[in-house]
Design a protein around this motif. Structure first.
Motif, PDB file in Angstrom:
ATOM      1  N   HIS A  49       0.839  -1.198   0.000  1.00 20.60           N
ATOM      2  CA  HIS A  49       0.000   0.000   0.000  1.00 20.60           C
ATOM      3  C   HIS A  49       0.877   1.253   0.000  1.00 20.60           C
ATOM      4  N   ARG A  50       0.605   2.144  -0.906  1.00 23.89           N
ATOM      5  CA  ARG A  50       1.343   3.401  -1.077  1.00 23.89           C
ATOM      6  C   ARG A  50       2.793   3.182  -1.532  1.00 23.89           C
ATOM      7  N   THR A  52       5.443   2.029  -0.151  1.00 22.89           N
ATOM      8  CA  THR A  52       6.399   2.594   0.809  1.00 22.89           C
ATOM      9  C   THR A  52       7.732   1.849   0.809  1.00 22.89           C
TER      10      THR A  52
END
Length: 194
Positions: A49-50, A52
């Motif tokens: 997610h995102r 990172t």
């Protein structure tokens, strides 16, 4: 890609997933770091997610590196189990000494709990990808966890920053012996449709 090739690739992947085992008995030859790096280059495509990419890795396979790791882990064991006999401590060190390589998986702990959970899930997904890629290449791994992952003195020994911790300690090498398949619960017993 033609559909028949897709079906074949899916069945190969299915077989790798179902046949992978945690390996605890290794041949003494360490896996070259170039092979570990190559697998990590693919494993990093885990859901994240995102994006990172909260991970980094420390690969310990040299005699000096292993001696440092073994002494650090032994000191932790002695601290956490003060009544451990010297014989048990030596057995612990000998067991670690038979492992050809250790991949320490480090991830950044975000201050935000949700982001931290997302990052740990992503790192865990990367580890699973890595284990499957390794199995495909005839490399065995076992994912180790426990209190040692959280110990600040162990973190310092391996240069972790204040916002980092271990996600896993992965013992790695070429399998000397693979355990039998353990029976798994049929998924229909754990499946609810609403």
């Amino acid at each position: 890609m033609p559909q028949t090739e897709q079906i074949h690739q899916h069945s190969v992947l299915r077989d790798i997933i179902r046949s992978r085992r945690s390996i605890r008995k290794f041949k003494q030859e360490p896996v070259p770091s170039a092979v570990i790096l190559d697998m990590l280059e693919t494993a990093k495509y885990a859901p994240n997610h995102r994006v990172t990419e909260p991970w980094r890795f420390i690969y310990v396979s040299s005699e000096t590196g292993k001696a440092n790791l073994i002494n650090t882990f032994a000191a932790f064991s002695k601290k956490s189990k003060p009544d451990m006999t010297e014989e048990k401590l030596q057995n612990f060190k000998n067991t670690l000494g038979r492992v050809p390589g250790f991949l320490l998986v480090v991830f950044q702990e975000d201050e935000n709990e949700r982001a931290r959970d997302d990052d740990f899930a992503a790192t865990s997904s990367l580890i699973q990808n890595l284990q499957l890629l390794a199995w495909e290449k005839g490399i065995g791994m076992v994912w180790k966890s426990g209190k040692i992952l959280y110990d600040k003195e162990v973190h310092q020994a391996f240069g972790l920053q204040d916002n980092e911790r271990f996600a896993a300690i992965i013992q790695t090498g070429y399998p000397d012996e693979a355990p039998e398949v353990k029976k798994r619960t049929p998924i229909r017993d754990r499946f609810t449709e609403m």
